[in-house]
Design a protein around this motif. Structure first.
Motif, PDB file in Angstrom:
ATOM      1  N   ILE A   3      42.375  43.105  42.109  1.00 19.94           N
ATOM      2  CA  ILE A   3      43.429  42.712  41.183  1.00 19.94           C
ATOM      3  C   ILE A   3      44.545  42.007  41.956  1.00 19.94           C
ATOM      4  O   ILE A   3      44.972  42.478  43.012  1.00 19.94           O
ATOM      5  N   LEU A   4      45.031  40.896  41.424  1.00 16.12           N
ATOM      6  CA  LEU A   4      46.157  40.166  42.012  1.00 16.12           C
ATOM      7  C   LEU A   4      47.331  40.211  41.040  1.00 16.12           C
ATOM      8  O   LEU A   4      47.163  39.953  39.852  1.00 16.12           O
ATOM      9  N   ILE A  62      32.112  33.743  45.497  1.00 13.27           N
ATOM     10  CA  ILE A  62      33.445  34.241  45.160  1.00 13.27           C
ATOM     11  C   ILE A  62      33.920  33.614  43.866  1.00 13.27           C
ATOM     12  O   ILE A  62      33.775  32.409  43.653  1.00 13.27           O
ATOM     13  N   LEU A  63      34.499  34.435  43.013  1.00 11.85           N
ATOM     14  CA  LEU A  63      35.101  33.953  41.779  1.00 11.85           C
ATOM     15  C   LEU A  63      36.600  34.239  41.829  1.00 11.85           C
ATOM     16  O   LEU A  63      37.008  35.386  42.051  1.00 11.85           O
ATOM     17  N   ILE A  64      37.415  33.221  41.626  1.00 11.90           N
ATOM     18  CA  ILE A  64      38.868  33.363  41.591  1.00 11.90           C
ATOM     19  C   ILE A  64      39.332  33.121  40.162  1.00 11.90           C
ATOM     20  O   ILE A  64      39.043  32.075  39.581  1.00 11.90           O
ATOM     21  N   ILE A 103      35.345  39.161  43.318  1.00 11.11           N
ATOM     22  CA  ILE A 103      36.032  38.574  42.168  1.00 11.11           C
ATOM     23  C   ILE A 103      37.506  38.954  42.264  1.00 11.11           C
ATOM     24  O   ILE A 103      37.854  40.133  42.335  1.00 11.11           O
ATOM     25  N   PHE A 104      38.371  37.947  42.286  1.00  9.44           N
ATOM     26  CA  PHE A 104      39.811  38.155  42.356  1.00  9.44           C
ATOM     27  C   PHE A 104      40.407  37.795  40.995  1.00  9.44           C
ATOM     28  O   PHE A 104      40.204  36.681  40.502  1.00  9.44           O
ATOM     29  N   ILE A 105      41.159  38.722  40.404  1.00  9.83           N
ATOM     30  CA  ILE A 105      41.673  38.526  39.049  1.00  9.83           C
ATOM     31  C   ILE A 105      43.187  38.702  39.013  1.00  9.83           C
ATOM     32  O   ILE A 105      43.709  39.774  39.350  1.00  9.83           O
TER      33      ILE A 105
END
Length: 233
Positions: free
Chosen positions: A82-83, A9-11, A54-56
């Motif tokens: 997308i966040l 996971i990439l934050i 991936i959360f961006i």
């Protein structure tokens, strides 16, 4: 939670509260979670390592999050979420067209985040549940759902998750016409039912480009939507 035994996971976020929330969810099952606070750092990591999620955050200190999403999508098939703290239909459309699979408005809780993650996995990996057929072929086009692979002839086609889901749905229902609204609801979920349907057109366009000589199998039905109907020679 539906997942593999371990996830990468990439934050891409700066908020401490968000980081703590992700740690609660992904701290088990030997998951590897990497955190960066800038878009440029994220771009470098995606080129070096494969990720599952991936959360961006769209509000990054160095670059617009939507631009980062577009660049990241060129290098990965990972699920991108997308966040943002910004609401509004136009932002959802922008996120989907940038290549995101989902869109979460802050603040959100642990249960909502888990539900969104589970939904992404179910739509991709359990769509064929109960069907004995793993391979669908039409002409030179082959879709193998057991491996999530698409080929045109002997050439592997590199599709994003949503492009793959879209093609699979159309191929499995050859000749059936789907409206843009139906495709939105089936592939993006009811949360995106009100999003502008140009998102579907954008994904169809890129999918056709990647399918090359088989692109004409995805046919537009004027005033309605799309269908898969291969023209036999």
């Amino acid at each position: 939670m539906v997942s593999k035994s371990a996830l990468n996971i990439l934050i891409v976020d700066m908020e401490t509260a968000m980081i703590m929330l992700f740690q609660q969810i992904f701290s088990t099952q030997r998951n590897e979670m990497l955190l960066v606070t800038s878009g440029e750092e994220a771009l470098l990591l995606v080129k070096e390592k494969e990720f599952d999620f991936i959360f961006i955050d769209i509000q990054l200190p160095d670059r617009d999050g939507f631009e980062i999403c577009i660049e990241i999508r060129k290098n990965t098939k990972a699920f991108i979420i997308i966040l943002t703290g910004v609401t509004g239909e136009e932002y959802k459309v922008k996120g989907l067209e940038a290549g995101a699979d989902d869109y979460l408005v802050k603040p959100f809780g642990i249960h909502e985040l888990k539900a969104r993650i589970d939904a992404l996995y179910r739509r991709l990996y359990h769509y064929d549940e109960g069907s004995p057929e793993n391979i669908i072929r039409h002409g030179d086009l082959e879709l193998d759902s057991s491996q999530n692979l698409v080929r045109v002839g002997n050439e592997k086609v590199n599709l994003t998750n949503k492009e793959y889901e879209l093609l699979k749905l159309l191929m499995k229902n050859r000749g059936q016409v789907f409206s843009r609204q139906q495709l939105l609801e089936k592939l993006w979920g009811k949360d995106f039912a009100e999003v502008h349907t140009r998102t579907v057109d954008t994904h169809i366009k890129t999918l056709r480009v990647k399918l090359k000589n088989e692109s004409q199998s995805i046919q537009a039905v004027w005033g309605i939507g799309y269908k898969f109907e291969r023209k036999e020679n």
